[in-house]
Design a protein around this motif. Structure first.
Motif, short mmCIF file in Angstrom:
data_model
loop_
_atom_site.label_atom_id
_atom_site.label_comp_id
_atom_site.label_asym_id
_atom_site.label_seq_id
_atom_site.Cartn_x
_atom_site.Cartn_y
_atom_site.Cartn_z
N THR A 2 -29.93 63.28 95.84
CA THR A 2 -29.44 62.16 94.19
C THR A 2 -30.84 62.36 93.74
N ASN A 3 -30.81 62.35 92.45
CA ASN A 3 -31.94 62.43 91.64
C ASN A 3 -33.27 61.93 92.42
N LYS A 4 -32.79 60.63 93.24
CA LYS A 4 -33.86 60.41 93.99
C LYS A 4 -34.52 60.94 94.99
N GLU A 5 -33.86 61.70 95.65
CA GLU A 5 -34.21 62.45 96.93
C GLU A 5 -34.70 63.84 95.97
N HIS A 21 -43.47 74.38 84.50
CA HIS A 21 -42.81 73.59 84.28
C HIS A 21 -41.48 75.05 84.95
N ASP A 22 -42.07 75.94 84.66
CA ASP A 22 -40.55 77.27 85.05
C ASP A 22 -40.86 76.84 85.76
N GLU A 23 -41.11 76.75 87.01
CA GLU A 23 -41.23 76.80 88.70
C GLU A 23 -40.25 75.78 89.02
N VAL A 24 -40.93 74.50 88.40
CA VAL A 24 -40.22 72.98 88.80
C VAL A 24 -39.26 73.26 88.31
N VAL A 25 -38.54 73.95 86.74
CA VAL A 25 -37.28 73.66 86.75
C VAL A 25 -36.49 74.87 87.69
N ASN A 26 -36.73 76.09 88.11
CA ASN A 26 -36.12 76.53 89.01
C ASN A 26 -35.61 76.09 89.98
N LYS A 27 -36.56 75.44 90.79
CA LYS A 27 -36.63 74.76 91.95
C LYS A 27 -35.49 73.86 91.83
N LEU A 28 -35.36 72.92 90.82
CA LEU A 28 -34.11 72.00 90.67
C LEU A 28 -33.03 72.76 90.28
N TYR A 29 -32.84 73.45 89.64
CA TYR A 29 -31.39 74.44 89.61
C TYR A 29 -31.06 75.12 91.31
N SER A 30 -31.86 75.16 91.29
CA SER A 30 -31.32 75.78 92.73
C SER A 30 -30.97 74.80 93.64
N LEU A 31 -31.61 73.67 93.61
CA LEU A 31 -31.13 72.99 94.45
C LEU A 31 -29.98 71.92 93.71
N LYS A 32 -29.50 72.98 92.62
CA LYS A 32 -27.82 72.16 92.04
C LYS A 32 -27.99 70.85 91.61
N MET A 33 -29.27 70.99 90.33
CA MET A 33 -28.99 69.37 89.72
C MET A 33 -28.89 70.42 88.57
N THR A 34 -28.01 69.62 87.57
CA THR A 34 -27.96 69.26 85.85
C THR A 34 -28.63 69.23 84.96
N PRO A 35 -27.99 70.24 83.82
CA PRO A 35 -29.81 70.21 83.01
C PRO A 35 -30.01 68.78 82.77
N ASP A 36 -29.36 67.32 82.54
CA ASP A 36 -29.69 66.17 82.46
C ASP A 36 -30.17 65.51 83.26
N GLU A 37 -29.77 65.58 84.89
CA GLU A 37 -31.15 65.37 85.29
C GLU A 37 -32.19 66.30 85.60
N ILE A 38 -32.43 66.83 85.52
CA ILE A 38 -33.54 67.94 85.48
C ILE A 38 -34.32 68.28 84.55
N ASP A 39 -34.28 67.44 83.44
CA ASP A 39 -34.72 66.54 82.33
C ASP A 39 -35.34 65.06 82.52
N ALA A 40 -34.69 64.53 83.19
CA ALA A 40 -35.06 63.29 83.76
C ALA A 40 -36.09 63.28 84.86
#
Length: 154
Positions: A2-5, A21-40
């Motif tokens: 979930t977004n909260k987790e 920012h790149d490291e954070v975005v890559n980490k979020l992609y590795s957690l299988k988050m969608t681009p909208d969730e990543i932006d939020a």
């Protein structure tokens, strides 16, 4: 996840050490988050001051210079690779005082020159210059220093 987790996980990730920012975005992609969730999540991290690109750049520059003895060129290139803005790169390089930079350069160059076992002066010169340039020091500094060291060697 979930977004909260994901947000909690990334808050811990950013609190452990400064991140760009790149490291954070890559980490979020590795957690299988969608681009909208990543932006939020990135926006929330910035608002809660877990993610700050200026702070990251300054910390990165100080650390790499003091611990790994990198020069300005290498630090600049590494920050560019992480998509840090030119303004933040300039700000980060101001973290390294010119006295500290010169002292580190002198110590590193002396250690490198004295550590080279090469008997052929041309090979020794090339190895020294390659090493110092790879570390990211300006070519004019390296070549001026090698001429001084060669004179002492002879």
């Amino acid at each position: 996840m979930t977004n909260k987790e994901a947000l909690l996980k990334l808050e811990h990730f950013c609190a452990y050490q400064e991140r760009c920012h790149d490291e954070v975005v890559n980490k979020l992609y590795s957690l299988k988050m969608t681009p909208d969730e990543i932006d939020a999540i990135v926006v929330q991290l910035i608002e809660s001051n877990f993610l700050n690109e200026s702070r990251f750049a300054c910390s990165f520059a100080r650390g790499k210079h003091r611990i790994k003895h990198w020069g300005r060129i290498r630090i600049t290139n590494e920050l560019k690779m992480r998509h840090i803005s030119p303004f933040n790169i300039t700000l980060a390089l101001k973290e390294i005082s010119s006295e500290e930079y010169e002292t580190t350069f002198e110590q590193l160059s002396e250690k490198c020159w004295n550590g080279l076992q090469e008997k052929n002066i041309l090979k020794k010169r090339k190895k020294f210059c390659d090493y110092m340039l790879r570390r990211g020091y300006e070519s004019f500094l390296v070549y001026d220093k090698v001429t001084v060291l060669e004179k002492e060697f002879n």
